[in-house]
Design a protein around this motif. Structure first.
Motif, PDB file in Angstrom:
ATOM      1  N   ASP A 106      94.046 -11.675  57.814  1.00 50.03           N
ATOM      2  CA  ASP A 106      92.981 -11.746  58.825  1.00 50.03           C
ATOM      3  C   ASP A 106      92.930 -13.088  59.555  1.00 50.03           C
ATOM      4  O   ASP A 106      92.031 -13.304  60.368  1.00 50.03           O
ATOM      5  CB  ASP A 106      91.614 -11.503  58.165  1.00 50.03           C
ATOM      6  N   PHE A 107      93.853 -14.009  59.247  1.00 53.74           N
ATOM      7  CA  PHE A 107      93.829 -15.308  59.929  1.00 53.74           C
ATOM      8  C   PHE A 107      93.820 -15.104  61.442  1.00 53.74           C
ATOM      9  O   PHE A 107      94.580 -14.288  61.978  1.00 53.74           O
ATOM     10  CB  PHE A 107      95.050 -16.157  59.555  1.00 53.74           C
ATOM     11  N   SER A 108      92.979 -15.871  62.126  1.00 53.62           N
ATOM     12  CA  SER A 108      92.939 -15.830  63.595  1.00 53.62           C
ATOM     13  C   SER A 108      94.167 -16.554  64.155  1.00 53.62           C
ATOM     14  O   SER A 108      94.880 -17.251  63.423  1.00 53.62           O
ATOM     15  CB  SER A 108      91.666 -16.529  64.091  1.00 53.62           C
ATOM     16  N   ASP A 109      94.390 -16.413  65.450  1.00 53.08           N
ATOM     17  CA  ASP A 109      95.513 -17.124  66.087  1.00 53.08           C
ATOM     18  C   ASP A 109      95.362 -18.629  65.901  1.00 53.08           C
ATOM     19  O   ASP A 109      96.349 -19.337  65.664  1.00 53.08           O
ATOM     20  CB  ASP A 109      95.585 -16.775  67.581  1.00 53.08           C
ATOM     21  N   GLU A 110      94.122 -19.111  66.003  1.00 53.52           N
ATOM     22  CA  GLU A 110      93.874 -20.546  65.831  1.00 53.52           C
ATOM     23  C   GLU A 110      94.238 -20.977  64.403  1.00 53.52           C
ATOM     24  O   GLU A 110      94.847 -22.038  64.197  1.00 53.52           O
ATOM     25  CB  GLU A 110      92.393 -20.852  66.107  1.00 53.52           C
ATOM     26  N   GLN A 111      93.882 -20.149  63.424  1.00 55.10           N
ATOM     27  CA  GLN A 111      94.193 -20.474  62.033  1.00 55.10           C
ATOM     28  C   GLN A 111      95.699 -20.425  61.764  1.00 55.10           C
ATOM     29  O   GLN A 111      96.233 -21.265  61.040  1.00 55.10           O
ATOM     30  CB  GLN A 111      93.442 -19.524  61.096  1.00 55.10           C
ATOM     31  N   LYS A 112      96.375 -19.472  62.384  1.00 58.90           N
ATOM     32  CA  LYS A 112      97.837 -19.396  62.227  1.00 58.90           C
ATOM     33  C   LYS A 112      98.505 -20.632  62.836  1.00 58.90           C
ATOM     34  O   LYS A 112      99.480 -21.157  62.278  1.00 58.90           O
ATOM     35  CB  LYS A 112      98.379 -18.134  62.892  1.00 58.90           C
ATOM     36  N   MET A 113      97.977 -21.093  63.973  1.00 61.50           N
ATOM     37  CA  MET A 113      98.523 -22.312  64.600  1.00 61.50           C
ATOM     38  C   MET A 113      98.297 -23.521  63.704  1.00 61.50           C
ATOM     39  O   MET A 113      99.173 -24.373  63.553  1.00 61.50           O
ATOM     40  CB  MET A 113      97.876 -22.537  65.969  1.00 61.50           C
ATOM     41  N   MET A 114      97.113 -23.578  63.081  1.00 60.04           N
ATOM     42  CA  MET A 114      96.820 -24.686  62.169  1.00 60.04           C
ATOM     43  C   MET A 114      97.765 -24.633  60.972  1.00 60.04           C
ATOM     44  O   MET A 114      98.302 -25.661  60.531  1.00 60.04           O
ATOM     45  CB  MET A 114      95.356 -24.605  61.712  1.00 60.04           C
ATOM     46  N   ARG A 115      98.001 -23.436  60.455  1.00 61.68           N
ATOM     47  CA  ARG A 115      98.913 -23.285  59.319  1.00 61.68           C
ATOM     48  C   ARG A 115     100.318 -23.780  59.674  1.00 61.68           C
ATOM     49  O   ARG A 115     100.933 -24.521  58.911  1.00 61.68           O
ATOM     50  CB  ARG A 115      98.974 -21.810  58.890  1.00 61.68           C
ATOM     51  N   GLU A 116     100.794 -23.384  60.860  1.00 66.03           N
ATOM     52  CA  GLU A 116     102.129 -23.813  61.300  1.00 66.03           C
ATOM     53  C   GLU A 116     102.185 -25.326  61.458  1.00 66.03           C
ATOM     54  O   GLU A 116     103.176 -25.970  61.096  1.00 66.03           O
ATOM     55  CB  GLU A 116     102.489 -23.136  62.622  1.00 66.03           C
TER      56      GLU A 116
END
Length: 606
Positions: free
Chosen positions: A33-43
């Motif tokens: 369920d990670f948002s796009d913003e959270q996926k960018m932070m993860r990367e």
């Protein structure tokens, strides 16, 4: 109040209620369920770790404290240190889930950096965020958020470890009432060697509870502060850990944190946050360990075939993956519950400070559960990693040896796992007594079920995971049966029966973890299709299979320790009924399904 908040309020269970109320799969948050913003932070965090930390792993084993400090500064420049600090104090002001995500992915490469990061961004900064005055927050948080300053947390003393409130460090008010003089000794202080500020706990006069202070430290002008030598430790070699001595250290009265005597509360609430974040910090370490292990297993040839083709190795890889997957599920489930509770409180008019404080406090039981489960799964994972590497695993030239040593501390700090086990059951009983969680009603029903005539109808398990969900319900009955009877028998004296508490805690922990795995898979099977979740379903089933075994063993220990005669016989019969599968899973097949995916992708792929 917003519709979102209404929806949160309607579906959001209180801390500990998972035991007595059903959680719907659609109501849990999962890593999918990670948002796009959270996926960018993860990367962004993964890039930082792969670029800055992974190439220097060997250096971290050489007690290179300067390297840790240098990389902490870089993490500050990237904004990672201030991820949870509100934007008005130069932080990123991200929600609790994103904060967990950063802790998770920044912690996988080495325990030394993970410890420094956690000590600074968690217990070194959070007490000011949660308890500081506006002036204190304006003065300290921008420096801590950006890495200009580093924080430490000085609670433990030679005679005050788990019993944190028994500290002997004294704070004496000056005659003019302008400052306190602090005198005492603290030990095991992470980041002590390069910190600029410490959260220090001391007792004023003969107060019942300790008090928190913000104490600045400048080696050029030490103000009565001296440091011991760097501790020689089993692991986390480049994490600075020293004793700190205070000799008449003068601290302005405006640097008292919160109110006099509130230090124990500050310490406990800071540790609640620290516990769930420590669980997060164990996740990527497991992923990276699994990836290293499977890469080695695919390359290492014995008897003319890669060892990854051997069932003994496949079994290990499958168990490691299942624990990591379920740990992710449980950690992010709880993190989102905390985030939602914070949102509700803010909607109701609470300040950010009060909302965050109460949001985390609400789920203190889950925080303790996660700390225990994730730290022990990490230790098992690194131990099996060594075993897969064989002789090379024991060598300091391979990554497993340091990973295993670094993992060992996670079962000790933020409260030992034994303390956290007893805490999670103790807090649940207290919540029940306050009426926040109805344990008595469901426990009474289980008692009636035990004395009633059992149903011989065959349940319908045609739906995906139907039997597993039914098993979770039955396991909850086991806890209610054992803990309910124990509370009735011992009342307030239950805390004196530590082995019974530990057994009850293991039942509680396995229920929460196994249920989290099942809910994650169920949610994803519904939205992505069950055929896309074959290995994930196998992992959830495998974890539950072990949970049932553990619960059966621990419940039996508990029952025979306090029940006798007919009561004991009835409870043991109930236990047998509540831990019985209608369709026993084929564990070997489950492991093979998981292992084949891990081996084919040559990494932890979920």
């Amino acid at each position: 109040m917003s519709t979102q908040a209404d929806s949160n309020k309607k579906d959001l269970l209180r801390g500990g209620q998972f035991l007595v109320k059903e959680t719907k799969a659609e109501d849990v948050f999962t890593p999918e369920d990670f948002s796009d913003e959270q996926k960018m932070m993860r990367e962004s965090v993964q890039d930082f770790v792969d670029r800055e930390i992974m190439p220097k792993r060997e250096e971290f084993e050489k007690k290179n404290y300067e390297l840790t400090e240098e990389l902490m500064k870089k993490a500050g420049e990237m904004g990672f240190l201030g991820v949870s600090v509100p934007e008005e104090y130069d932080g990123l002001g991200m929600g609790f889930v994103t904060t967990m995500l950063v802790v998770d992915y920044i912690s996988g490469a080495t325990g030394s950096f993970s410890t420094a990061f956690g000590a600074h961004s968690g217990i070194g900064t959070l007490p000011i965020t949660l308890y500081g005055t506006e002036e204190q927050k304006k003065k300290y948080l921008p420096k801590l958020s950006t890495g200009e300053w580093f924080g430490a947390y000085a609670l433990t003393e030679p005679g005050a470890g788990s019993d944190a409130n028994s500290g002997k460090t004294k704070a004496v008010l000056s005659e003019d009432g302008k400052y306190y003089s602090i005198t005492g000794q603290k030990m095991w202080i992470s980041n002590a060697g390069f910190c600029n500020m410490m959260i220090v706990f001391a007792r004023i006069e003969d107060d019942k509870n300790i008090t928190g202070f913000i104490v600045e430290y400048d080696p050029e002008n030490p103000n009565g502060i001296s440091l011991g030598e760097e501790e020689k430790k089993l692991g986390i070699h480049s994490s600075s850990t020293r004793q700190v001595f205070f000799n008449d250290t003068k601290v302005p009265v405006e640097n008292m944190l919160s109110e006099r005597g509130n230090g124990f509360k500050i310490a406990m609430n800071a540790l609640n946050v620290g516990r769930i974040k420590l669980a997060g910090a164990c996740l990527d370490a497991q992923r990276r360990t699994i990836t290293s292990a499977v890469k080695y297993a695919n390359e290492r040839v014995q008897f003319k075939t890669p060892i990854a083709n051997f069932g003994a190795v496949q079994s290990k890889l499958a168990e490691m993956a299942a624990s990591a997957y379920v740990g992710e599920a449980a950690s992010y489930r709880a993190a989102k519950d905390i985030e939602d509770r914070i949102s509700i409180r803010q909607e109701e008019g609470n300040s950010h400070q009060e909302a965050e404080l109460k949001g985390v406090e609400e789920y203190a039981i889950e925080c303790s559960i996660l700390k225990v489960a994730a730290s022990e799964d990490l230790q098992n994972c690194t131990d099996e990693g060594i075993q897969i590497f064989g002789g090379m695993g024991f060598s300091a030239d391979a990554p497993m040896e340091s990973a295993w040593r670094d993992a060992r501390i996670t079962r000790i700090y933020e409260g030992t796992n034994e303390i956290n086990r007893m805490l999670c059951v103790g807090m649940l009983v207290k919540k029940a007594m306050k009426g926040h969680v109805d344990l008595l009603g469901p426990a009474t029903k289980v008692g009636e079920e035990l004395t009633g005539i059992p149903s011989f109808d065959k349940p319908d398990f045609s739906e995906l995971l139907a039997e597993e969900k039914e098993m979770i319900k039955k396991l909850k009955k086991v806890f209610l049966m054992v803990a309910g009877s124990a509370v009735q028998k011992f009342g307030p004296q239950l805390e004196d029966h530590q082995q019974l508490l530990l057994a009850s805690a293991d039942i509680l922990i396995e229920i929460y973890m196994a249920e989290s795995g099942i809910l994650r898979v169920e949610k994803n099977a519904k939205r992505f299709g069950a055929d896309t979740q074959k290995e994930q379903i196998a992992m959830a089933k495998l974890y539950l299979y072990h949970a049932v075994d553990i619960i059966n063993t621990r419940a039996k220990e508990g029952i025979v320790s306090f029940a006798e005669g007919d009561e004991q016989r009835m409870m043991l019969m109930g236990l047998k009924r509540f831990t019985k599968y209608e369709n026993q899973p084929n564990v070997v097949e489950l492991r093979n399904t998981i292992a084949q995916k891990v081996i084919a992708e040559n990494r932890y792929p979920f």
